[in-house]
Design an enzyme around this catalytic site. Structure first.
Site, PDB file in Angstrom:
ATOM      1  N   ASP A 124       1.230  -1.397   8.277  1.00 18.80           N
ATOM      2  CA  ASP A 124       1.314  -0.097   7.590  1.00 18.80           C
ATOM      3  C   ASP A 124       0.614   0.996   8.405  1.00 18.80           C
ATOM      4  O   ASP A 124       0.792   2.195   8.133  1.00 18.80           O
ATOM      5  CB  ASP A 124       0.625  -0.186   6.214  1.00 18.80           C
ATOM      6  CG  ASP A 124       1.618  -0.251   5.067  1.00 18.80           C
ATOM      7  OD1 ASP A 124       2.746   0.263   5.222  1.00 18.80           O
ATOM      8  OD2 ASP A 124       1.256  -0.806   4.023  1.00 18.80           O
ATOM      9  N   GLN A 176       0.584  -3.261  -1.015  1.00 21.28           N
ATOM     10  CA  GLN A 176       1.305  -2.136  -1.616  1.00 21.28           C
ATOM     11  C   GLN A 176       0.354  -1.237  -2.406  1.00 21.28           C
ATOM     12  O   GLN A 176      -0.480  -1.715  -3.175  1.00 21.28           O
ATOM     13  CB  GLN A 176       2.438  -2.664  -2.526  1.00 21.28           C
ATOM     14  CG  GLN A 176       3.367  -1.604  -3.073  1.00 21.28           C
ATOM     15  CD  GLN A 176       4.224  -0.919  -2.003  1.00 21.28           C
ATOM     16  OE1 GLN A 176       4.465  -1.441  -0.937  1.00 21.28           O
ATOM     17  NE2 GLN A 176       4.678   0.284  -2.290  1.00 21.28           N
ATOM     18  N   LYS A 185      11.562  -4.314   0.620  1.00 24.15           N
ATOM     19  CA  LYS A 185      10.971  -4.672   1.913  1.00 24.15           C
ATOM     20  C   LYS A 185      11.256  -6.141   2.232  1.00 24.15           C
ATOM     21  O   LYS A 185      11.618  -6.490   3.352  1.00 24.15           O
ATOM     22  CB  LYS A 185       9.458  -4.387   1.900  1.00 24.15           C
ATOM     23  CG  LYS A 185       9.138  -2.887   1.868  1.00 24.15           C
ATOM     24  CD  LYS A 185       7.669  -2.569   1.645  1.00 24.15           C
ATOM     25  CE  LYS A 185       7.456  -1.063   1.500  1.00 24.15           C
ATOM     26  NZ  LYS A 185       6.056  -0.676   1.259  1.00 24.15           N
TER      27      LYS A 185
HETATM   28  N1  GUN Z   1       3.007   3.017  -1.452  1.00 27.49           N
HETATM   29  C1  GUN Z   1       3.821   4.065  -1.199  1.00 27.49           C
HETATM   30  N2  GUN Z   1       4.205   4.055   0.098  1.00 27.49           N
HETATM   31  C2  GUN Z   1       3.617   2.977   0.671  1.00 27.49           C
HETATM   32  C3  GUN Z   1       3.638   2.443   1.992  1.00 27.49           C
HETATM   33  O1  GUN Z   1       4.266   2.961   2.918  1.00 27.49           O
HETATM   34  N3  GUN Z   1       2.900   1.301   2.176  1.00 27.49           N
HETATM   35  C4  GUN Z   1       2.180   0.732   1.179  1.00 27.49           C
HETATM   36  N4  GUN Z   1       1.475  -0.371   1.476  1.00 27.49           N
HETATM   37  N5  GUN Z   1       2.141   1.211  -0.055  1.00 27.49           N
HETATM   38  C5  GUN Z   1       2.862   2.336  -0.300  1.00 27.49           C
END
Ligand code: GUN
Length: 295
Positions: free
Chosen positions: A119, A96, A52
């Site tokens: 998110d 995350q 990311k």
């Molecule tokens: N863990 C797995 N997928 C995601 C996501 O799209 N965002 C976040 N913050 N954690 C994740």
């Protein structure tokens, strides 16, 4: 059978975002800034967050990665979230998931300022999504919608079967596919661990979206001819031959299922890269919304 090429489509989207960033810069504006918070040392999570941050660099965004130890208390994490909420340099941030067990995930997601919640996990944003209001759509479902749209996959009047009801993928996906418009206007069945005779349901599906995390779960006999199959699974399966010691494996028995499909996403190179591209898109939206609020 046509591949829904997430790698290429994500590249296209990143080029479009990079062009937007160039425009912002040319006008003397501030470029979008994404922050990512990670707690603990889970290898897969660290890899995703790293991707990311790298994607931010690629499109010209600013980024900040905050790593906290696995022993971090809920209070410490909530304090860090408050700082990010109040930091005017940051346009959007993510925490995350999953989090260590001493931390209440719901409390954490509720603590994120909905205006910075790129998110789309905060109840306010989730509610807005369900009510067709403009907001941040969770990146993985958003990426799937974008793939369906860019490849012109018909969804109207189709029967979509979603496998898995996670808050991140299955649940929002089931809402989005049933919304008015395109992609949408679909009749949705949301299946989960208590669903009986899943194969009987999936064989009726025009579109199957599987987000289970069980490698090679979806077999050819569970899919009807001409179906569209979207594989959200990304499980690390041990593999001695691979230099990394594992291979990323989807929920779909690709070799056999793909022969029956009209469209299918590969793993890797399908939904995964789209998730990252749509997180960037949400961050750009967060920046634009702040400008609109004169912040
Ligand atoms: N863990 C797995 N997928 C995601 C996501 O799209 N965002 C976040 N913050 N954690 C994740």
């Amino acid at each position: 059978m046509q591949l829904l090429d997430g790698k290429k489509t994500a590249e296209d989207i990143k080029c479009e975002i990079a062009a937007e960033v160039e425009k912002i810069k040319a006008q003397g504006g501030k470029v979008p800034h994404l922050a990512a918070l990670i707690v603990g040392n889970d290898g897969a999570s660290l890899t995703y967050v790293g991707s990311k941050v790298k994607a931010c660099e690629r499109v010209g965004f600013e980024s900040t990665l905050i790593k906290m130890p696995s022993t971090t208390s809920e209070t410490e994490l909530l304090k860090k979230i408050k700082e990010l909420n109040e930091n005017s340099e940051i346009d959007g941030f993510i925490v995350q998931l999953p989090l260590p067990e001493q931390i209440d995930e719901q409390k954490v997601l509720m603590a994120v300022d909905p205006r910075k919640d790129v998110d789309g996990f905060h109840p306010e944003n989730f509610g807005k999504m369900a009510l067709d209001m403009t907001t941040f759509i969770p990146a993985t479902p958003f990426g799937i919608l974008e793939l369906l749209e860019r490849y012109g996959v018909e969804t109207q009047g189709k029967h979509t079967v979603v496998i898995g009801r996670s808050h991140i993928v299955g649940r929002p996906m089931s809402i989005l596919m049933g919304r008015k418009g395109f992609p949408g206007n679909s009749t949705v069945t949301l299946t989960h661990s208590y669903t009986k005779n899943i194969a009987q349901i999936t064989t009726q599906a025009d579109i199957i979206i599987t987000a289970l995390g069980v490698p090679n779960y979806l077999k050819a006999e569970m899919v009807k001819d001409g179906a569209v199959v979207i594989d959200v699974g990304i499980t690390r399966v041990a593999d001695d031959i691979n230099p990394k010691g594992y291979v990323i494996t989807g929920d779909v028995d690709f070799e056999n299922v793909s022969k029956k499909c009209s469209f299918i996403t590969p793993v890797p190179g399908g939904v995964g890269p789209m998730t990252i591209a749509m997180l960037l898109k949400n961050t750009l939206l967060a920046r634009e919304m702040r400008i609109a609020r004169n912040e």
